[in-house]
Design an enzyme around this catalytic site. Structure first.
Site, PDB file in Angstrom:
ATOM      1  N   ASN A 120      38.981  38.327  61.713  1.00 32.94           N
ATOM      2  CA  ASN A 120      39.745  37.322  60.997  1.00 32.94           C
ATOM      3  C   ASN A 120      41.015  36.872  61.628  1.00 32.94           C
ATOM      4  OD1 ASN A 120      37.876  37.776  59.028  1.00 32.94           O
ATOM      5  ND2 ASN A 120      39.382  38.975  57.504  1.00 32.94           N
ATOM      6  N   ASP A 176      48.210  41.606  43.614  1.00 32.37           N
ATOM      7  CA  ASP A 176      49.067  42.799  43.408  1.00 32.37           C
ATOM      8  C   ASP A 176      49.748  42.511  42.055  1.00 32.37           C
ATOM      9  OD1 ASP A 176      47.997  44.026  45.605  1.00 32.37           O
ATOM     10  OD2 ASP A 176      49.441  42.805  46.832  1.00 32.37           O
ATOM     11  N   HIS A 204      50.892  43.534  51.775  1.00 27.74           N
ATOM     12  CA  HIS A 204      49.595  43.651  51.173  1.00 27.74           C
ATOM     13  C   HIS A 204      48.710  44.503  51.728  1.00 27.74           C
ATOM     14  CE1 HIS A 204      46.434  42.477  48.275  1.00 27.74           C
ATOM     15  NE2 HIS A 204      45.557  42.277  49.407  1.00 27.74           N
TER      16      HIS A 204
END
Ligand code: NAD
Ligand code: LMR
Length: 341
Positions: A120, A176, A204
């Site tokens: 990614n 979240d 995160h």
């Protein structure tokens, strides 16, 4: 019968045209990169329904024509365009006010978010390099994991392009927040989850996700063991979904909901709405030992207007904060080094 149907269809078409010209002048362009994916498709559907979106540009390396053809039949004013492959990326980004990036691979059971870095990081670097050159003033909403590293990657890319504005590079941690209010309300009686808010700070992934249950609204009177269990559930909620999906991906529907909540808030702030507050992972000096940190932020027409900080922590939260710093530092340094090397 046919003529009646035709007349009514034409009537509808006229109505649709009028509706489309009566779009708010400030309806924005949103570019969605990774639009054909598990998050991208439901995000596109929700954005297509937003009166704040004038143009919705769908970009991916596969299937954008099909997604766009399907979506364009939804009778809402937002205009849908599709773009596929790197060559068409500048067109997707041209004039974008907001770029939302859910492109990249999701986790499988047994993986951490950091395990996604090798794939990614390159995807996010490629997409943000073109963004920095094409729409340098757009607000970047980074969803691709590991967010703790992909946000620093985006920042470094924008610095290289001399287009860096820390107010506009945002890591999306809204899922979240959404999970925290859902889980907390589940433990209360007769409380609508949407009436519960819990700030979530840090980052995160795993222990870097720190819900501040002591600052929940309405305030909670849970025992220490309940607070500990709830904190751990919020930190591991992504893994809960990854395991339930058993190798087919991670959270997509709840992420699309959370992502569109976040983008909508940013659009409202761009349109001049006051006191728009969302948590986000941004460049920050709220903690002396990390450069990026998630906290509640007040957003304005240029992105981050005011960092609302960490606030008063319970002893439990202060200890958890201490524990997460080394992990967050490592994630941030990895992202920065990836672009600098
Ligand atoms: P997915 O595999 O279903 O979709 C990803 C999409 O990205 C695919 O359509 C793929 O073709 C596209 N893509 C791949 N390489 C690309 C490139 N170079 N340019 C443009 N598009 C490209 O995955 P998903 O479930 O939608 O998840 C996407 C990402 O979002 C993952 O990294 C996941 O971990 C992350 N995520 C983040 C959060 C968060 O809270 N921030 C929540 C859930 C998922
Ligand atoms: C989530 O929190 O659901 C996402 O970050 C996806 C994941 O890998 O858990």
């Amino acid at each position: 019968m046919f003529l009646a149907r035709l007349a009514s269809r034409n009537g509808f078409a006229r109505h649709a045209r009028t509706f489309s010209t009566s779009l708010k002048r400030d309806a924005a362009k949103v570019a969605l990169l990774g639009a054909s994916g598990g998050i991208g498709q439901p995000m596109a559907l929700l954005l297509k329904q937003s009166p704040l979106v004038g143009d919705l540009a769908l970009y991916d390396i596969v299937n954008t024509a099909g997604v766009a053809a399907d979506l364009s039949h939804v009778n809402t004013p937002a205009r849908v365009t599709y773009h596929q492959g790197l060559e068409q990326l500048p067109k997707a980004l041209d004039g974008a006010d907001i770029v939302a990036i859910p492109a990249g691979v999701p986790r499988k059971p047994g993986m951490t978010r950091d395990d996604l870095f090798n794939t990614n990081a390159s995807i996010v670097r490629q997409l943000t390099e073109t963004s920095a050159n094409t729409c340098p003033k757009a607000i970047m909403c980074i969803i691709s994991n590991p967010v703790n590293s992909t946000v620093p990657i985006t920042a470094e890319v924008f610095k290289n392009a001399k287009a860096y504005d820390p107010r506009k590079i945002l890591g999306v941690t809204t899922l979240d927040i959404v999970r925290s209010s859902t889980f907390v309300s589940g433990l209360l009686k007769n409380v609508d989850p949407q009436d519960v808010s819990v700030p979530v700070i840090g980052g995160h992934s795993g222990i870097t996700i720190l819900p501040l249950l002591s600052q929940a609204n309405p305030s909670l009177s849970f025992e220490a063991a309940e607070i500990e269990a709830l904190t751990s559930r919020i930190q591991n909620a992504g893994t809960e979904v990854v395991e339930a999906k058993a190798g087919t991906g991670s959270a997509t529907l709840s992420m699309a909901f959370a992502g569109v909540r976040f983008v909508t808030s940013i659009l409202e702030a761009l349109n001049g709405k006051e006191n728009v507050i969302e948590c986000a992972f941004v460049e920050s000096n709220v903690h002396p030992d990390v450069k990026y940190f998630a906290t509640p932020i007040r957003f304005g027409p240029n992105g981050v207007e005011e960092n609302l900080g960490i606030g008063k922590l319970s002893d439990f939260e202060a200890q958890k904060l201490k524990e997460l710093i080394p992990e967050l530092q490592k994630n941030i340094a990895k992202g920065e080094a990836f672009v600098k090397q």
